[in-house]
Scaffold this active site. Structure first.
Site, mmCIF file in Angstrom:
data_model
loop_
_atom_site.group_PDB
_atom_site.id
_atom_site.type_symbol
_atom_site.label_atom_id
_atom_site.label_comp_id
_atom_site.label_asym_id
_atom_site.label_seq_id
_atom_site.Cartn_x
_atom_site.Cartn_y
_atom_site.Cartn_z
ATOM 1 N NE ARG A 31 -0.690 0.053 5.005
ATOM 2 C CZ ARG A 31 -0.364 -0.993 5.761
ATOM 3 N NH1 ARG A 31 -0.577 -2.205 5.310
ATOM 4 N NH2 ARG A 31 0.172 -0.820 6.956
ATOM 5 C CB SER A 32 0.880 4.157 -2.056
ATOM 6 O OG SER A 32 1.336 3.244 -3.033
ATOM 7 C CG ASN A 33 2.041 8.623 2.785
ATOM 8 O OD1 ASN A 33 0.967 9.183 2.918
ATOM 9 N ND2 ASN A 33 3.090 8.908 3.531
ATOM 10 N N PRO A 34 -1.228 7.466 1.921
ATOM 11 C CG PRO A 34 -2.872 6.955 3.504
ATOM 12 C CD PRO A 34 -1.388 6.893 3.265
ATOM 13 C CE1 TYR A 179 3.503 5.520 -4.465
ATOM 14 C CE2 TYR A 179 3.972 6.250 -6.701
ATOM 15 C CZ TYR A 179 3.385 6.464 -5.462
ATOM 16 O OH TYR A 179 2.682 7.623 -5.234
#
Length: 345
Positions: A31-34, A179
């Site tokens: 998951r990526s940083n919001p 990413y």
């Protein structure tokens, strides 16, 4: 970008933790940083009715954000190499009443022609170059927002905003970020880079090296092996006197990647990257903690690394956003078709 980012305006309707720590699937590390997700989606300039391709389904959180932004008449196609992630994402989206989303298990670097053309594309994983398949599948005047390498070593990336007109891409801007590397199969080890590792040791502890000059190495990777050994058994260390490097690491790695064909990246210790200069005979790198490591105190690579650092300081430690991006057609007929991203000050 004017006003409050559109992705952030709509994110209140999307329960992030419901995706990232789903009670049925459990937490996902993919998951990526919001905050960064909101930035990329704002850059993408999503509008109702648009058709969007997303590469890297991850937890599914970003997919619902996109689906809400394009509305019920829009269409979202999300791809991931990991079937576990796409199956769960499809189920969660269905449970949340999203009818305009479909997740597929596929190699996103090939795009997904079955549902093309797309008005927008966004990637949460880094391909080895901008794939021609993506530009072929984008509608005219479409946008791609994706992380791209700026050198053929790991973790040397920026996020690029790319406009496609008449099938030709133009990089309009770049931003700090990157990413996980796109790989041909699900990646279990998130600590080791997914590509461009030229040699690694797994015992007594993990270590690896990547050489921008790998084409000059032999089939036994002698240059990579000896360079890694020189750094692991360094005869010389010194502190960097120019101040904190880690706080400006994106600036330093971008500067190094944009200028230097002898670029070398290594992971000599877990969670501590190093960047520097090497040849078949010498090696020197600076780690994120500010320690310079070299094969000897009079190493030619050490002198070269000091020169690079001096030039970086004189340039004012420029941010990645200040560079001019250029897309260069890939010239290797043996590799994938597309464009390499290169930066200049």
């Amino acid at each position: 970008m004017r006003g409050r980012p559109i992705a952030r305006r709509n994110s209140g309707h999307v329960p992030e933790r419901h995706y990232t720590h789903h009670e049925g699937r459990g937490p996902t590390p993919h998951r990526s940083n919001p905050v960064v997700i909101h930035r990329e989606l704002t850059t993408l300039d999503l509008q109702p009715h648009m058709r969007v391709a997303e590469y890297g389904t991850g937890s599914g959180y970003s997919t619902e954000l996109i689906a809400r932004l394009v509305g019920p008449t829009g269409e979202v196609t999300s791809l991931d190499i990991d079937a576990y992630l796409t199956r769960w994402a499809n189920l969660i989206h269905h449970e949340r009443g999203l009818d305009n989303v479909r997740c597929y298990t596929a190699d996103g670097t090939a795009g997904f022609r079955e549902r093309a053309p797309y008005d927008r594309m966004v990637a949460w994983c880094t391909p080895p170059l901008l794939p021609k398949a993506w530009t072929d599948q984008v509608a005219d005047d479409g946008l791609i927002v994706a992380p791209l390498p700026i050198a053929d070593v790991p973790n040397m990336t920026v996020v690029a905003k790319i406009r496609v007109r008449g099938g030709e891409p133009v990089a309009e801007a770049v931003f700090t970020g990157g990413y996980i590397e796109a790989t041909a199969s699900p990646k279990a080890d998130l600590d080791l880079p997914g590509r461009w590792v030229d040699w690694e040791h797994r015992a007594p502890g993990p270590s690896w090296i990547s050489l921008a000059w790998r084409a000059q190495d032999d089939r036994l990777h002698t240059g990579a092996r000896t360079t890694l050994d020189r750094l692991l058994n360094a005869a010389h260390t010194e502190p960097y006197e120019g101040g904190d490097v880690d706080v400006d690491w994106p600036s330093w790695r971008t500067f190094a990647a944009a200028r230097n064909p002898q670029l070398t990246m290594a992971g000599l210790r877990p969670d501590l990257w190093a960047i520097g200069h090497s040849t078949n005979e010498t090696a020197a790198v600076i780690q994120q903690d500010g320690v310079i490591i070299a094969d000897s105190p009079d190493s030619p690579s050490l002198f070269a690394l000091r020169d690079w650092l001096t030039a970086w300081e004189k340039a004012g430690r420029p941010a990645p956003e200040t560079y001019t991006p250029t897309l260069v057609p890939a010239g290797d007929d043996q590799g994938p078709a597309g464009w390499h991203l290169r930066l200049s000050l």
